[in-house]
Design a protein around this motif. Sequence first.
Motif, PDB file in Angstrom:
ATOM      1  N   ALA A 140       0.852  -1.185   0.000  1.00  0.00           N
ATOM      2  CA  ALA A 140       0.000   0.000   0.000  1.00  0.00           C
ATOM      3  C   ALA A 140       0.887   1.233   0.000  1.00  0.00           C
ATOM      4  CB  ALA A 140      -0.926   0.002   1.221  1.00  0.00           C
ATOM      5  N   TRP A 141       0.507   2.227  -0.781  1.00  0.00           N
ATOM      6  CA  TRP A 141       1.319   3.435  -0.876  1.00  0.00           C
ATOM      7  C   TRP A 141       0.497   4.572  -1.479  1.00  0.00           C
ATOM      8  CZ3 TRP A 141       1.406   4.851  -5.991  1.00  0.00           C
ATOM      9  CH2 TRP A 141       1.353   3.826  -6.954  1.00  0.00           C
ATOM     10  N   GLY A 142       0.995   5.760  -1.284  1.00  0.00           N
ATOM     11  CA  GLY A 142       0.513   6.896  -2.054  1.00  0.00           C
ATOM     12  C   GLY A 142      -0.531   7.767  -1.400  1.00  0.00           C
ATOM     13  N   PRO A 144      -2.147  11.514   0.344  1.00  0.00           N
ATOM     14  CA  PRO A 144      -1.916  12.290   1.567  1.00  0.00           C
ATOM     15  C   PRO A 144      -2.063  11.489   2.853  1.00  0.00           C
ATOM     16  CG  PRO A 144      -4.080  12.766   0.662  1.00  0.00           C
ATOM     17  CD  PRO A 144      -3.373  11.930  -0.362  1.00  0.00           C
ATOM     18  N   ALA A 145      -2.669  10.287   2.779  1.00  0.00           N
ATOM     19  CA  ALA A 145      -2.830   9.471   3.981  1.00  0.00           C
ATOM     20  C   ALA A 145      -1.628   8.575   4.251  1.00  0.00           C
ATOM     21  CB  ALA A 145      -4.096   8.610   3.862  1.00  0.00           C
ATOM     22  N   ASP A 146      -0.619   8.640   3.371  1.00  0.00           N
ATOM     23  CA  ASP A 146       0.597   7.848   3.537  1.00  0.00           C
ATOM     24  C   ASP A 146       1.693   8.794   4.028  1.00  0.00           C
ATOM     25  OD1 ASP A 146       2.638   6.041   3.426  1.00  0.00           O
ATOM     26  OD2 ASP A 146       2.425   5.566   1.297  1.00  0.00           O
ATOM     27  N   PRO A 147       1.971   8.824   5.334  1.00  0.00           N
ATOM     28  CA  PRO A 147       2.873   9.840   5.908  1.00  0.00           C
ATOM     29  C   PRO A 147       4.237   9.890   5.220  1.00  0.00           C
ATOM     30  CG  PRO A 147       1.771   8.627   7.653  1.00  0.00           C
ATOM     31  CD  PRO A 147       1.453   7.915   6.371  1.00  0.00           C
ATOM     32  N   GLY A 148       4.598  11.076   4.727  1.00  0.00           N
ATOM     33  CA  GLY A 148       5.901  11.297   4.120  1.00  0.00           C
ATOM     34  C   GLY A 148       6.030  10.855   2.683  1.00  0.00           C
ATOM     35  N   TRP A 149       5.001  10.150   2.149  1.00  0.00           N
ATOM     36  CA  TRP A 149       5.135   9.586   0.804  1.00  0.00           C
ATOM     37  C   TRP A 149       5.155  10.669  -0.268  1.00  0.00           C
ATOM     38  CZ3 TRP A 149       2.617   9.552  -3.831  1.00  0.00           C
ATOM     39  CH2 TRP A 149       3.014   8.582  -4.749  1.00  0.00           C
ATOM     40  N   LEU A 150       4.286  11.659  -0.173  1.00  0.00           N
ATOM     41  CA  LEU A 150       4.245  12.706  -1.184  1.00  0.00           C
ATOM     42  C   LEU A 150       5.593  13.411  -1.288  1.00  0.00           C
ATOM     43  CD1 LEU A 150       0.726  14.267  -0.490  1.00  0.00           C
ATOM     44  CD2 LEU A 150       1.380  12.877  -2.451  1.00  0.00           C
ATOM     45  N   GLU A 151       6.213  13.699  -0.148  1.00  0.00           N
ATOM     46  CA  GLU A 151       7.486  14.400  -0.139  1.00  0.00           C
ATOM     47  C   GLU A 151       8.616  13.562  -0.746  1.00  0.00           C
ATOM     48  OE1 GLU A 151       4.740  16.060   2.799  1.00  0.00           O
ATOM     49  OE2 GLU A 151       5.449  14.013   2.405  1.00  0.00           O
ATOM     50  N   SER A 152       8.534  12.252  -0.595  1.00  0.00           N
ATOM     51  CA  SER A 152       9.617  11.379  -1.061  1.00  0.00           C
ATOM     52  C   SER A 152       9.377  10.780  -2.443  1.00  0.00           C
ATOM     53  CB  SER A 152       9.847  10.243  -0.058  1.00  0.00           C
ATOM     54  OG  SER A 152       8.681   9.432   0.068  1.00  0.00           O
ATOM     55  N   HIS A 153       8.107  10.642  -2.841  1.00  0.00           N
ATOM     56  CA  HIS A 153       7.800   9.918  -4.076  1.00  0.00           C
ATOM     57  C   HIS A 153       7.034  10.723  -5.124  1.00  0.00           C
ATOM     58  CE1 HIS A 153       8.824   6.458  -1.549  1.00  0.00           C
ATOM     59  NE2 HIS A 153       8.895   5.733  -2.645  1.00  0.00           N
ATOM     60  N   ASN A 176       3.338  -1.275 -14.993  1.00  0.00           N
ATOM     61  CA  ASN A 176       3.220   0.144 -14.696  1.00  0.00           C
ATOM     62  C   ASN A 176       1.834   0.405 -14.110  1.00  0.00           C
ATOM     63  OD1 ASN A 176       5.778   1.127 -15.869  1.00  0.00           O
ATOM     64  ND2 ASN A 176       4.863   0.449 -17.794  1.00  0.00           N
ATOM     65  N   VAL A 177       1.779   1.225 -13.090  1.00  0.00           N
ATOM     66  CA  VAL A 177       0.521   1.572 -12.439  1.00  0.00           C
ATOM     67  C   VAL A 177       0.121   2.981 -12.880  1.00  0.00           C
ATOM     68  CG1 VAL A 177      -0.689   1.880 -10.244  1.00  0.00           C
ATOM     69  CG2 VAL A 177       1.102   0.130 -10.458  1.00  0.00           C
ATOM     70  N   TRP A 178      -1.037   3.072 -13.530  1.00  0.00           N
ATOM     71  CA  TRP A 178      -1.543   4.343 -14.031  1.00  0.00           C
ATOM     72  C   TRP A 178      -2.700   4.801 -13.139  1.00  0.00           C
ATOM     73  CZ3 TRP A 178       0.706   6.477 -18.451  1.00  0.00           C
ATOM     74  CH2 TRP A 178       1.521   5.618 -19.209  1.00  0.00           C
ATOM     75  N   ILE A 179      -2.667   6.070 -12.743  1.00  0.00           N
ATOM     76  CA  ILE A 179      -3.760   6.614 -11.942  1.00  0.00           C
ATOM     77  C   ILE A 179      -4.164   7.974 -12.482  1.00  0.00           C
ATOM     78  CG2 ILE A 179      -3.072   5.374  -9.844  1.00  0.00           C
ATOM     79  CD1 ILE A 179      -1.926   8.043  -8.825  1.00  0.00           C
ATOM     80  N   ALA A 180      -5.390   8.382 -12.156  1.00  0.00           N
ATOM     81  CA  ALA A 180      -5.905   9.674 -12.601  1.00  0.00           C
ATOM     82  C   ALA A 180      -6.686  10.315 -11.464  1.00  0.00           C
ATOM     83  CB  ALA A 180      -6.782   9.493 -13.843  1.00  0.00           C
ATOM     84  N   SER A 210       5.812  -0.221  -6.956  1.00  0.00           N
ATOM     85  CA  SER A 210       6.186   0.183  -5.598  1.00  0.00           C
ATOM     86  C   SER A 210       5.914   1.656  -5.335  1.00  0.00           C
ATOM     87  CB  SER A 210       7.668  -0.131  -5.357  1.00  0.00           C
ATOM     88  OG  SER A 210       7.896  -1.527  -5.423  1.00  0.00           O
ATOM     89  N   GLY A 211       5.358   2.353  -6.313  1.00  0.00           N
ATOM     90  CA  GLY A 211       5.004   3.744  -6.104  1.00  0.00           C
ATOM     91  C   GLY A 211       6.080   4.737  -6.480  1.00  0.00           C
ATOM     92  N   ASN A 212       7.027   4.337  -7.316  1.00  0.00           N
ATOM     93  CA  ASN A 212       8.045   5.258  -7.794  1.00  0.00           C
ATOM     94  C   ASN A 212       7.546   5.967  -9.047  1.00  0.00           C
ATOM     95  OD1 ASN A 212      10.202   4.590  -5.861  1.00  0.00           O
ATOM     96  ND2 ASN A 212      10.149   2.585  -6.851  1.00  0.00           N
ATOM     97  N   PHE A 213       7.579   7.285  -9.019  1.00  0.00           N
ATOM     98  CA  PHE A 213       7.014   8.109 -10.098  1.00  0.00           C
ATOM     99  C   PHE A 213       7.822   7.973 -11.385  1.00  0.00           C
ATOM    100  CE2 PHE A 213       6.998  12.348 -12.230  1.00  0.00           C
ATOM    101  CZ  PHE A 213       5.679  12.335 -12.665  1.00  0.00           C
TER     102      PHE A 213
END
Length: 481
Positions: A140-142, A144-153, A176-180, A210-213
């Motif tokens: 699970a990732w990604g 605003p509910a994932d602490p620190g994830w936005l800043e790092s990923h 590849n994981v695509w989101i909108a 793994s949530g890497n942009f």
Amino acid sequence: MRRFAILLAAMLASDAALAADVIKKDQGILDRLYANTGVYNKSVSAKTPGFVSDPGWPQPLPHSWLLGQIGGLYVDHHDHIWVYNRPRTMTTDEAALDIRGGADGKNGLGFARPNGAAADCCNAAPSVLEFDTNGAVLRAWGGPADPGWLESHCKAAEGCIWPNSEHGIYVDQNDNVWIAGNGVKPVDPASSWTTHKDGGDGFVLKFDMSGNFKMRIGGTPSAPASNDTNGGLNGTPLLYLPADMVVDAKTNRLYIADGYGNRRILIVDADTGKYIGHFGAYGGNPVDDAAAAAGGRWVVDRLKGVKKPAFFRNPVHCVKIADDGKIYVCDRGNDRIQVFDKNSPELGKPCSNSDGVAGKCGFLAEQWISGNTETIPAMPGTSVSLNFSKDKGQSCLYVGDNSNMTIYLLNRSNLQELGRLGRSGRNAGQFHWLHQVSLDSHGNIYTAEVDTGKRIQKFVRYGAVGCSGTGSAIVGGVAGK
């Protein structure tokens, strides 16, 4: 000694009777489950798979997590179920345990927490969750509910902007994981969980598992522009509130249902995001946003005598590709689906087909999905999601209806209704604002709900794998038995 033996025998006999009684009761539970959550309104001249709700799926979430509305759900080629959750739709009682936020006694969602956690449950789950078919969370990732994830990923300097409203997830053949997203404006400028304040969600994001942009297509517009071809980041098209996407593994083309603001299917290169083409209803291109907006609601147009709307109405909610090259589009605002030929040289190119002629501009067919359903004012509509059975010919077309809270089982060869799965309600196997429909390789169906439904469900397939025969040419209406 003999008296003890008699007593022991009696006790064992009693236990055996009790066990038999339990088995009998359990069978009754199963009988009700099959009867109440299976296919109904069946055509007597058709054959379809059978389904039964699995009320034990998914397993309890870790870390006291709870899901908000489910903006997207997709089963990948590993039979892993990807769920795209909206943590910002949780209510104050649902996010009672979460105390992350500022120093003003509020949590990240802005709910007052002067005394700390409000209850022992719950925390908002990360936006993206991956499940196996047994319902266990794999990762699970990604969001605003994932602490620190936005800043790092998801760094703005690299082009990543997290949407303000999660909508649509897809995993391609290369994992590849695509989101909108379909947020029209920032959630709340005062909320620490607002992820951008620039405009609407006019983009699609690409990550690894793994949530890497990896890439962003589009930007943050404030209005529709259904003919834009290069107004986004790095010369990619500018979207506006996209809803769904799919990659054609044979051509590496990404098809995007664009969507809640724009009124088109956009085609781009899946590696670069660069524009290839786009089309609207009946394959028409360019798309006239002004005329579409002036048309108002579908029910008003229909009562005026319009039988074939020449444009998609918002939202253009799904796009899927069958193995035979047919593209299926959920024209939800018009209570219909349309079918196109991906191999047509006209599809995505400038073309006019306002009369809806089959075989022109790549258009093949359409089917009304409870076509007399009112939309209020433009949503929820009916054709919210669709997918295919797993037999070789993908003979079943499963179409989710967001207003009538059911899944129609259609014969894909004639688009006739053969049966239904699910009814409106909050019990196992029922739906409240059905939003997504996807299948694993065994033909089991997974669903997701928005509004106050906020849940995912699994329906286990049994019996036939595909669909055959005839049914009702009119899809929808009051159900029989």
